[in-house]
Design a protein around this motif. Structure first.
Motif, PDB file in Angstrom:
ATOM      1  N   ARG A  63       0.790  -1.058   0.076  1.00  0.00           N
ATOM      2  CA  ARG A  63      -0.085  -0.043   0.060  1.00  0.00           C
ATOM      3  C   ARG A  63       0.863   1.218  -0.166  1.00  0.00           C
ATOM      4  O   ARG A  63       0.692   2.237  -0.649  1.00  0.00           O
ATOM      5  N   ASP A  64       1.816   1.205   0.861  1.00  0.00           N
ATOM      6  CA  ASP A  64       2.920   2.454   0.901  1.00  0.00           C
ATOM      7  C   ASP A  64       3.612   2.625  -0.257  1.00  0.00           C
ATOM      8  O   ASP A  64       3.761   3.725  -0.863  1.00  0.00           O
ATOM      9  N   LEU A  65       4.113   1.661  -0.742  1.00  0.00           N
ATOM     10  CA  LEU A  65       4.808   1.529  -2.234  1.00  0.00           C
ATOM     11  C   LEU A  65       4.150   2.141  -3.085  1.00  0.00           C
ATOM     12  O   LEU A  65       4.514   2.688  -4.215  1.00  0.00           O
ATOM     13  N   ALA A  66       2.899   1.488  -3.495  1.00  0.00           N
ATOM     14  CA  ALA A  66       2.010   2.193  -4.457  1.00  0.00           C
ATOM     15  C   ALA A  66       1.462   3.719  -4.452  1.00  0.00           C
ATOM     16  O   ALA A  66       1.511   4.282  -5.372  1.00  0.00           O
ATOM     17  N   ALA A  67       1.788   4.085  -3.010  1.00  0.00           N
ATOM     18  CA  ALA A  67       1.527   5.510  -3.167  1.00  0.00           C
ATOM     19  C   ALA A  67       2.721   6.508  -3.206  1.00  0.00           C
ATOM     20  O   ALA A  67       2.760   7.803  -3.348  1.00  0.00           O
ATOM     21  N   ALA A  68       3.839   5.641  -3.618  1.00  0.00           N
ATOM     22  CA  ALA A  68       5.138   6.416  -3.632  1.00  0.00           C
ATOM     23  C   ALA A  68       5.211   7.005  -5.089  1.00  0.00           C
ATOM     24  O   ALA A  68       4.432   6.948  -5.830  1.00  0.00           O
ATOM     25  N   ASP A  69       6.210   7.929  -5.146  1.00  0.00           N
ATOM     26  CA  ASP A  69       6.350   8.800  -6.524  1.00  0.00           C
ATOM     27  C   ASP A  69       7.416   7.886  -7.477  1.00  0.00           C
ATOM     28  O   ASP A  69       8.505   7.916  -7.192  1.00  0.00           O
ATOM     29  N   TRP A  70       6.811   7.315  -8.420  1.00  0.00           N
ATOM     30  CA  TRP A  70       7.469   6.580  -9.416  1.00  0.00           C
ATOM     31  C   TRP A  70       7.578   7.085 -10.802  1.00  0.00           C
ATOM     32  O   TRP A  70       8.215   6.479 -11.832  1.00  0.00           O
ATOM     33  N   SER A  71       7.272   8.381 -10.821  1.00  0.00           N
ATOM     34  CA  SER A  71       7.127   9.159 -12.373  1.00  0.00           C
ATOM     35  C   SER A  71       8.445   9.035 -12.922  1.00  0.00           C
ATOM     36  O   SER A  71       8.551   8.867 -14.137  1.00  0.00           O
ATOM     37  N   GLY A  72       9.555   9.511 -12.095  1.00  0.00           N
ATOM     38  CA  GLY A  72      10.972   9.521 -12.683  1.00  0.00           C
ATOM     39  C   GLY A  72      11.388   8.197 -13.240  1.00  0.00           C
ATOM     40  O   GLY A  72      12.485   8.333 -13.949  1.00  0.00           O
ATOM     41  N   LEU A  73      11.010   7.118 -12.722  1.00  0.00           N
ATOM     42  CA  LEU A  73      11.490   5.782 -13.222  1.00  0.00           C
ATOM     43  C   LEU A  73      10.580   5.015 -14.151  1.00  0.00           C
ATOM     44  O   LEU A  73      10.929   3.996 -14.403  1.00  0.00           O
ATOM     45  N   ARG A  74       9.376   5.689 -14.526  1.00  0.00           N
ATOM     46  CA  ARG A  74       8.675   5.143 -15.305  1.00  0.00           C
ATOM     47  C   ARG A  74       8.082   3.455 -14.931  1.00  0.00           C
ATOM     48  O   ARG A  74       8.363   2.470 -15.876  1.00  0.00           O
ATOM     49  N   LEU A  75       7.969   3.326 -13.892  1.00  0.00           N
ATOM     50  CA  LEU A  75       7.454   2.079 -13.348  1.00  0.00           C
ATOM     51  C   LEU A  75       6.007   2.041 -12.722  1.00  0.00           C
ATOM     52  O   LEU A  75       5.671   3.064 -12.275  1.00  0.00           O
ATOM     53  N   ASP A  76       5.345   1.122 -13.028  1.00  0.00           N
ATOM     54  CA  ASP A  76       4.096   0.802 -12.338  1.00  0.00           C
ATOM     55  C   ASP A  76       4.189   1.058 -10.892  1.00  0.00           C
ATOM     56  O   ASP A  76       4.921   0.135 -10.318  1.00  0.00           O
ATOM     57  N   PRO A  77       3.245   1.853 -10.320  1.00  0.00           N
ATOM     58  CA  PRO A  77       3.426   2.068  -8.885  1.00  0.00           C
ATOM     59  C   PRO A  77       3.020   0.709  -8.315  1.00  0.00           C
ATOM     60  O   PRO A  77       3.496   0.463  -6.963  1.00  0.00           O
ATOM     61  N   ARG A  78       2.450  -0.527  -8.678  1.00  0.00           N
ATOM     62  CA  ARG A  78       2.009  -1.509  -8.276  1.00  0.00           C
ATOM     63  C   ARG A  78       2.592  -2.643  -8.946  1.00  0.00           C
ATOM     64  O   ARG A  78       2.163  -4.053  -8.948  1.00  0.00           O
ATOM     65  N   LEU A  79       3.871  -2.483  -9.404  1.00  0.00           N
ATOM     66  CA  LEU A  79       4.691  -3.451 -10.073  1.00  0.00           C
ATOM     67  C   LEU A  79       4.905  -4.785  -9.207  1.00  0.00           C
ATOM     68  O   LEU A  79       5.314  -4.452  -7.895  1.00  0.00           O
ATOM     69  N   GLY A  80       4.486  -5.754  -9.503  1.00  0.00           N
ATOM     70  CA  GLY A  80       4.736  -7.165  -8.760  1.00  0.00           C
ATOM     71  C   GLY A  80       3.784  -7.279  -7.474  1.00  0.00           C
ATOM     72  O   GLY A  80       4.033  -8.320  -6.756  1.00  0.00           O
ATOM     73  N   ALA A  81       2.506  -6.577  -7.497  1.00  0.00           N
ATOM     74  CA  ALA A  81       1.757  -6.628  -6.329  1.00  0.00           C
ATOM     75  C   ALA A  81       1.323  -8.129  -6.165  1.00  0.00           C
ATOM     76  O   ALA A  81       0.799  -8.750  -7.030  1.00  0.00           O
TER      77      ALA A  81
END
Length: 243
Positions: A63-81
């Motif tokens: 839950r906390d990782l999905a809310a993090a800012d991933w925009s600079g890495l171009r990764l799905d915020p829920r990668l591998g959920a």
């Protein structure tokens, strides 16, 4: 350089992955000892206990990782959920999720891209250990492939592709020494959180509420309660980064 030589040349490891590997080795091994997988799983009740303990840790982390800012890495915020896989496995065992799975946060800061990378490294890497654990548990408990082991197998997911996307994204970034240190710190804190949350539930058998059921364990007898087992000499951790 020939085409064959290019294909066989070892792939370079990004500075971030190298920092995460070396900076978390001791924490990885400590968690492996705490979880004792797959050795501690001898009955369906044992499996339910392990899944519930992992869910108590996984849910707030994801839950906390999905809310993090991933925009600079171009990764799905829920990668591998994989939280929902844990819930589905518990449902397959007629076991309600632990109350602890609803805690509001993991207590690990993922407030910078580097720290978020550290947390995601730990959770994505767990799929490697899970692929080793699943067939052992299935054979031991007489389960069909993927039956209550969807989390370990990452059923319906693509862990190899997720790891590749993660690795490529990390390699494409220029990380400062401070960011490398922050990522490793967050990864260590993630390992510690999983151990601090899951190990007490496993040791004391807390957090489980079995649903009433008339079904029987393999062999026709009633389902057995979890019983202590001797520590295995070796274990395959479900949590930890990979290369």
């Amino acid at each position: 350089m020939s085409e064959q030589a290019r294909r066989t040349r070892p792939e370079a490891v990004s500075p971030m992955l190298a920092a995460l590997r070396t900076g978390t080795r001791d924490h990885h091994l400590a968690l492996e000892r705490d979880l004792e997988l797959p050795g501690r799983i001898r009955t369906r009740a044992d499996l339910a206990g392990v899944l519930a303990a992992l869910l108590a840790a996984w849910a707030p982390l994801e839950r906390d990782l999905a809310a993090a800012d991933w925009s600079g890495l171009r990764l799905d915020p829920r990668l591998g959920a994989a939280t929902e896989l844990l819930r589905a496995d518990l449902a397959a065992l007629d076991t309600a999720p632990p109350v602890a799975a609803g805690r509001p946060d993991a207590g690990v800061r993922f407030d910078t891209p580097a720290r978020a990378v550290g947390g995601r490294y730990v959770l994505l890497g767990s799929a490697l250990g899970g692929s080793v654990i699943a067939p052992v548990v299935e054979r031991r408990l007489g389960l069909a492939e993927g039956e209550a082991t969807g989390f370990f197998r990452r059923t319906g997911r693509a862990p190899g592709r997720d790891w590749r996307d993660f690795r490529v994204a990390l390699t494409a970034c220029d990380w400062s020494p401070a960011e490398l240190a922050d990522a490793a710190e967050a990864a260590r804190e993630t390992f510690t959180f999983v151990g601090r949350t899951a190990a007490p539930l496993l040791g004391a058998g807390r957090g489980l509420t079995a649903r009433p059921t008339a079904s029987a364990a393999p062999g026709g007898g009633p389902r057995r309660e979890a019983t202590p087992v001797a520590k295995p000499r070796r274990s395959a951790t479900t949590t930890g980064g990979t290369g």
